[in-house]
Design a protein around this motif. Structure first.
Motif, PDB file in Angstrom:
ATOM      1  N   LYS A 221      55.497  33.441  48.418  1.00 40.20           N
ATOM      2  CA  LYS A 221      56.109  32.404  47.590  1.00 40.20           C
ATOM      3  C   LYS A 221      55.446  32.342  46.211  1.00 40.20           C
ATOM      4  N   VAL A 222      54.121  32.230  46.210  1.00 37.74           N
ATOM      5  CA  VAL A 222      53.434  32.112  44.916  1.00 37.74           C
ATOM      6  C   VAL A 222      53.538  33.431  44.147  1.00 37.74           C
ATOM      7  N   ASP A 241      52.581  44.302  49.136  1.00 35.07           N
ATOM      8  CA  ASP A 241      52.664  43.355  50.248  1.00 35.07           C
ATOM      9  C   ASP A 241      53.297  44.090  51.420  1.00 35.07           C
ATOM     10  N   MET A 273      47.448  36.639  48.415  1.00 33.84           N
ATOM     11  CA  MET A 273      47.589  36.790  49.869  1.00 33.84           C
ATOM     12  C   MET A 273      46.768  35.718  50.587  1.00 33.84           C
ATOM     13  N   VAL A 300      43.890  33.093  42.465  1.00 31.46           N
ATOM     14  CA  VAL A 300      44.275  31.708  42.744  1.00 31.46           C
ATOM     15  C   VAL A 300      44.589  31.610  44.246  1.00 31.46           C
ATOM     16  N   ASP A 326      39.987  30.662  40.459  1.00 29.35           N
ATOM     17  CA  ASP A 326      40.218  29.257  40.814  1.00 29.35           C
ATOM     18  C   ASP A 326      39.593  28.942  42.163  1.00 29.35           C
TER      19      ASP A 326
HETATM   20  N1  LIG Z   1      44.532  27.773  44.487  1.00 32.78           N
HETATM   21  C1  LIG Z   1      45.354  26.926  45.062  1.00 32.78           C
HETATM   22  O1  LIG Z   1      45.246  25.726  44.871  1.00 32.78           O
HETATM   23  C2  LIG Z   1      46.447  27.441  45.918  1.00 32.78           C
HETATM   24  C3  LIG Z   1      46.257  28.564  46.640  1.00 32.78           C
HETATM   25  N2  LIG Z   1      47.249  29.032  47.448  1.00 32.78           N
HETATM   26  C4  LIG Z   1      46.984  30.259  48.166  1.00 32.78           C
HETATM   27  O2  LIG Z   1      47.833  31.276  47.661  1.00 32.78           O
HETATM   28  C5  LIG Z   1      48.088  32.223  48.671  1.00 32.78           C
HETATM   29  C6  LIG Z   1      49.571  32.525  48.732  1.00 32.78           C
HETATM   30  O3  LIG Z   1      50.299  31.364  49.087  1.00 32.78           O
HETATM   31  P1  LIG Z   1      51.874  31.481  49.362  1.00 32.78           P
HETATM   32  O4  LIG Z   1      52.480  32.429  48.418  1.00 32.78           O
HETATM   33  O5  LIG Z   1      52.398  30.121  49.435  1.00 32.78           O
HETATM   34  O6  LIG Z   1      51.852  32.126  50.819  1.00 32.78           O
HETATM   35  P2  LIG Z   1      52.946  33.063  51.443  1.00 32.78           P
HETATM   36  O7  LIG Z   1      52.689  33.087  52.887  1.00 32.78           O
HETATM   37  O8  LIG Z   1      54.303  32.687  50.968  1.00 32.78           O
HETATM   38  O9  LIG Z   1      52.607  34.500  50.826  1.00 32.78           O
HETATM   39  C7  LIG Z   1      51.514  35.264  51.196  1.00 32.78           C
HETATM   40  C8  LIG Z   1      51.962  36.709  51.170  1.00 32.78           C
HETATM   41  O10 LIG Z   1      50.819  37.522  51.377  1.00 32.78           O
HETATM   42  C9  LIG Z   1      51.249  38.637  52.114  1.00 32.78           C
HETATM   43  N3  LIG Z   1      50.143  39.334  52.719  1.00 32.78           N
HETATM   44  C10 LIG Z   1      49.527  39.092  53.903  1.00 32.78           C
HETATM   45  N4  LIG Z   1      48.552  40.004  54.103  1.00 32.78           N
HETATM   46  C11 LIG Z   1      48.559  40.829  53.025  1.00 32.78           C
HETATM   47  C12 LIG Z   1      47.800  41.961  52.651  1.00 32.78           C
HETATM   48  N5  LIG Z   1      46.816  42.437  53.432  1.00 32.78           N
HETATM   49  N6  LIG Z   1      48.079  42.581  51.479  1.00 32.78           N
HETATM   50  C13 LIG Z   1      49.066  42.097  50.692  1.00 32.78           C
HETATM   51  N7  LIG Z   1      49.827  41.035  50.990  1.00 32.78           N
HETATM   52  C14 LIG Z   1      49.575  40.406  52.138  1.00 32.78           C
HETATM   53  C15 LIG Z   1      52.226  38.051  53.100  1.00 32.78           C
HETATM   54  O11 LIG Z   1      53.097  39.043  53.599  1.00 32.78           O
HETATM   55  C16 LIG Z   1      52.953  37.039  52.255  1.00 32.78           C
HETATM   56  O12 LIG Z   1      54.142  37.588  51.706  1.00 32.78           O
HETATM   57  C17 LIG Z   1      47.472  31.645  49.945  1.00 32.78           C
HETATM   58  O13 LIG Z   1      46.184  32.182  50.105  1.00 32.78           O
HETATM   59  C18 LIG Z   1      47.329  30.186  49.634  1.00 32.78           C
HETATM   60  O14 LIG Z   1      46.351  29.598  50.396  1.00 32.78           O
HETATM   61  C19 LIG Z   1      48.471  28.427  47.535  1.00 32.78           C
HETATM   62  C20 LIG Z   1      48.699  27.280  46.853  1.00 32.78           C
HETATM   63  C21 LIG Z   1      47.691  26.664  46.000  1.00 32.78           C
END
Ligand SMILES: NC(=O)C1=CN([C@@H]2O[C@H](COP(=O)(O)OP(=O)(O)OC[C@H]3O[C@@H](n4cnc5c(N)ncnc54)[C@H](O)[C@@H]3O)[C@@H](O)[C@H]2O)C=CC1
Ligand SMILES: O=C(O)C(=O)COP(=O)(O)O
Length: 614
Positions: A221-222, A241, A273, A300, A326
Motif C-alpha cells: 500500500k505505502v 516485491d 516492506m 519509513v 524515520d
Molecule cells: N513509519 C511509519 O510511521 C509507518 C510505517 N509503516 C510501515 O511501512 C511498511 C509497509 O506498510 P504497508 O504498505 O501498509 O504494508 P503492505 O502490507 O501493504 O505492504 C508491504 C509489502 O511488502 C512486501 N514484502 C514482504 N516481504 C518482502 C520482501 N522480502 N521483499 C520485498 N517486499 C516484501 C509485501 O508483499 C507487501 O506487498 C510496514 O513495515 C509498515 O509497518 C506503515 C505506516 C506508517
C-alpha cells in the motif's frame, strides 16, 4: 464478559497468521489515491463495521446492546489515539488510557481488560498475552506494522489481533516523499546550519530527482503510493516485491524487478516492506556493497530491516552517500547513536503515520475493529484469524451453531480412555465446493469437541492451533447434492474414527461414531445418530436411549422425567425397521437427577442410554 451478539462464540480459530494482503489500487497510472480513511469516515456518520456478520445492532446506532448488554467491556489504550476513535470506544466500553507503562505495569493492567489498543511503541509480548489470558480477547494495533505484537502467542491464547491497515498509508507515503526531497536538498542540515548563524550555500548543494531511478522495496500500500508520487517528480520507478501482483505494478507504470536488479541499478532506494524474520537485517554489508556507489536510502518502514551498523559503515565509506530514516531498530534510538548524529543522515522520530488526518483515521478504524471484535464479529482486518467475508459469515451463522453442537455431542459419545485422533466433517451441499467456505465451521466443530474435554478456551483464532497441539487431525469432505445451491448446506456430519463409544447406537455401519445435523427454521437439529434417523432440536440437554422398538417406552421415560420435574422439549424416535432396534432422542430443559437417569436405565427394554449436555 458475556456478549449478546450471535458470533461471540467465534471469538471464544485460523489458518496461519498472515499479514493482510496489500490493497490493490485500481486508479490509472499516476493518479494519487486520496487518504484511505476508515470505512466510517468514508460513509460519514453511519457506522458500518468493515465486516458486519449479522443484523446485530450498530455500535454507533441507538442500540448499543450488542456490545454492552451483558456489561461494558474494558479497553486499555496504551498510546495516544485520535480523539474520534477514543470517543467511539468510550461510547461502548470503559476506556483506560495509560501511557508509557513499564512492562510490569502493562502485565498488571492487561489482566483486567477485554481489549488492548496499541500503536508501535507498546511491546505486546508473550508475557503480556499470558498475563491477559482468560480475559483479554482482542489486541488492536492502531496502524499497520504488527511486529510489536507476538502473533503466535496471541493465537495460542485465542486472542484476536486486528490492525488499521489503510488509514495511514498516504501519510507514510507522503513522509517518504518528504524525506526523499529533504535528503536530496539537504533541507534538515541547511536548516540547522542557518539557525546556527551560518550561511553555507556551497556546502549544501543537492542532487536532482528528475530522471533518477528510485527502487521501491516492498510494493504494497505505502510502496505503491510512493511510486505514484515519485513519478510526478519525474523519477523512473522500479520495484521489488516477491508477492506483489504484476498488473498492479503495470497499472502504475512500474517494473517489478529482482532484489539484485533493484539495489544495483537504483540511485534512491526506499524501503516499504514489513519487518518479519525474513526481512530482518535484509539490508546488510553485502546488500550495501552491491548497491550503486553513492546511493541514497529512505526508510519509513521498520528500523529492523536494516543492519544499522552496516549502514553506518556504508555511509562512512561512501557506498551510501545519504540516508533518511524515520524508524530505528530501537526506538527511541540511543542518545549517542552514531547513525542519528551522522552528518549525511536525516532523521525523524517515527513520524510516518503522524498527520492529524491519519491519526483520526487510524483511531476510528481500530475502534470499529475492536468494538466489532468484542461483539464477536470477525473484523476484516483480523491478522491472526481466517478472513471470512461478512456475507459468508452471515449466511453460515446458523450452521456455525450447528457445527459446534455436533462437536459437543459427538465427543460426549466417546467412551472414556479412547484417544481421539481423526475427526471428519462432511458437508452435504448442492453448492460448488469452491463457493462454500467451511473454515469457520471446521473451527466450531473443533471447539465443540475440545472444550468439553479440556480447560482450553477455544475460538476462531486458536481452534486449528489447539487441534494440532492435541494431535487431532480434522479433515473435511463433501457430498455433492442435486438441488438448489441457494441453501449453502443441507447437512453436516461429524465422524470420529477408531474410538470406542459409550453409546453403541451411535456407531455407523463402518464402526465410527457418526452424528448428523441440519438447520431447520434457523435452528440446529440432530437428524442422524449412527444409522438411526431422528429429529430433535439441538438445544439444552439430550438423552439418547437405544431400545427394542415396542409400544409404551416413550410413555415410561416421559413419566419418569415428568415425576422428576424435568421438562421434555422435544422427542423423536428413529428405528431401522418396525420391532427392531430403535433410538429415542429426548431434548430436556433441565439436567435430570442421577436417580431419574438410573430409573430410565432400569426400564427392561432400554439397552443403553446416554445423557449429553449441549
Ligand atoms: N513509519 C511509519 O510511521 C509507518 C510505517 N509503516 C510501515 O511501512 C511498511 C509497509 O506498510 P504497508 O504498505 O501498509 O504494508 P503492505 O502490507 O501493504 O505492504 C508491504 C509489502 O511488502 C512486501 N514484502 C514482504 N516481504 C518482502 C520482501 N522480502 N521483499 C520485498 N517486499 C516484501 C509485501 O508483499 C507487501 O506487498 C510496514 O513495515 C509498515 O509497518 C506503515 C505506516 C506508517
Ligand atoms: O502503522 C505503522 O506501521 C506505523 O509505523 C505507525 O506507527 P505509530 O502508530 O505512529 O506508532
Amino acid at each position: 464478559m458475556a456478549l449478546a451478539a450471535p458470533f461471540c462464540h467465534l471469538l471464544a480459530a485460523p489458518p496461519p497468521a498472515t499479514a493482510p494482503a496489500a490493497d490493490a489500487p485500481r486508479e490509472p497510472a499516476g493518479a494519487l489515491a486520496p487518504h484511505r480513511a476508515s470505512p466510517l469516515l468514508r460513509r460519514r456518520g453511519r457506522l458500518l463495521l468493515a465486516c458486519r456478520v449479522s443484523a446485530a445492532p450498530s455500535a454507533r446506532g441507538g442500540d448499543a446492546a450488542g456490545v454492552v448488554a451483558a456489561g461494558r467491556p474494558t479497553v486499555l489504550v496504551t498510546e495516544k489515539l485520535g480523539a474520534a476513535g477514543l470517543e467511539l470506544l468510550r461510547r461502548f466500553a470503559n476506556v483506560d488510557c495509560a501511557y508509557e507503562l513499564t512492562a510490569e505495569e502493562l502485565r498488571a493492567k492487561v489482566s483486567l481488560v477485554d481489549a488492548l489498543v496499541v500503536r508501535s511503541a507498546t511491546r505486546v509480548t508473550r508475557e503480556v498475552l499470558e498475563a491477559g489470558r482468560g480475559r483479554l480477547r482482542v489486541v488492536g494495533r492502531a496502524g499497520v506494522g504488527i511486529d510489536n505484537v507476538d502473533l503466535q502467542a496471541a493465537t495460542e491464547a485465542g486472542c484476536l489481533v486486528v490492525n488499521a491497515p489503510t488509514a495511514n498509508t498516504v501519510a507514510a507515503a507522503e513522509h517518504a516523499i518528504a524525506l526523499l526531497t529533504a535528503m536530496a536538498r539537504n533541507v534538515a542540515q541547511a536548516d540547522a546550519s542557518l539557525k546556527a548563524g551560518k550561511w553555507q550555500r556551497n556546502k549544501y548543494v543537492g542532487v536532482s530527482l528528475v530522471g533518477k531511478t528510485l527502487a521501491i522495496m516492498g510494493f504494497g500500500k505505502v510502496g505503491s503510493e510512493v511510486a505514484r508520487r515519485a513519478k510526478g517528480l519525474g523519477m523512473d520507478i522500479i520495484a521489488h516485491d516477491p508477492y506483489a501482483p504484476v498488473d498492479r505494478a503495470r497499472a502504475i507504470g512500474v517494473d517489478l524487478v529482482s532484489f539484485d536488479e533493484a539495489i544495483s541499478t537504483a540511485d534512491f532506494v526506499s524501503l516499504h516492506m514489513p519487518l518479519t524474520p525474513s526481512t530482518a537485517k535484509l539490508f546488510d554489508d553485502e546488500t550495501f556493497a552491491n548497491m550503486k556507489k553513492g546511493v541514497r536510502i529512505i526508510n519509513v518502514a521498520r528500523g529492523g530491516v536494516v543492519d544499522e551498523d552496516a549502514l553506518l559503515r556504508a555511509l562512512d565509506n561512501g557506498t551510501v552517500s545519504q540516508a533518511a530514516l524515520d524508524v530505528f531498530t530501537e526506538e527511541p534510538p540511543p542518545k549517542d547513536s552514531k547513525l542519528v548524529h551522522h552528518e549525511n543522515v536525516t532523521v525523524t522520530p517515527h513520524l510516518g503515520a503522524s498527520t492529524s488526518e491519519a491519526q483520526e483515521g487510524a483511531a476510528l478504524e481500530i475502534a470499529e475493529a475492536v468494538l466489532g471484535a468484542l461483539k464477536g464479529e470477525l473484523a476484516a482486518t483480523a491478522v491472526n484469524a481466517p478472513m471470512v467475508p461478512a456475507e459468508v459469515l452471515s449466511e453460515l451463522s446458523p450452521y456455525v451453531v450447528l457445527a459446534e453442537k455436533l462437536g459437543r455431542l459427538v465427543i460426549q459419545l466417546v467412551a472414556g480412555g479412547s484417544g481421539i485422533k481423526g475427526v471428519k466433517v462432511v458437508y452435504s451441499s448442492a453448492r460448488d465446493p469452491d463457493d462454500l467456505d467451511t473454515r469457520v465451521l471446521r473451527a466450531m466443530v473443533t471447539k465443540g469437541i475440545v472444550e468439553p474435554i479440556s480447560s482450553a478456551f477455544i475460538n476462531i483464532v486458536n481452534a486449528d492451533y489447539v487441534a494440532k497441539q492435541r494431535g487431532l487431525r480434522i479433515s473435511e469432505g463433501r457430498i455433492l447434492l442435486d438441488g438448489s445451491p441457494e441453501i449453502p448446506i443441507d447437512s453436516i456430519q461429524v465422524h470420529l474414527a477408531n474410538v470406542e463409544s459409550k453409546f453403541a447406537g451411535a456407531l455407523s455401519d463402518e464402526g465410527d461414531i457418526r452424528v448428523e445435523g441440519e438447520v431447520k427454521d434457523g435452528k440446529p437439529h440432530l437428524t442422524l445418530v449412527g444409522p438411526f434417523s431422528v429429529d430433535v432440536s439441538l438445544e439444552g440437554n439430550l438423552i439418547l436411549c437405544r431400545q427394542v422398538d415396542q409400544p409404551g417406552i416413550i410413555g415410561k421415560v416421559g413419566s419418569i422425567l415428568g415425576k422428576m420435574n424435568v421438562n421434555v422439549n422435544f422427542m423423536s424416535v428413529g428405528r431401522t425397521a418396525p420391532g427392531k432396534q430403535a433410538i429415542m432422542a429426548i431434548g430436556v430443559d433441565e439436567e435430570p437427577e442421577k436417580e431419574a437417569l438410573k430409573l430410565i436405565g432400569d426400564i427392561p427394554s432400554v439397552e443403553e442410554f446416554v445423557f449429553v449436555k449441549l
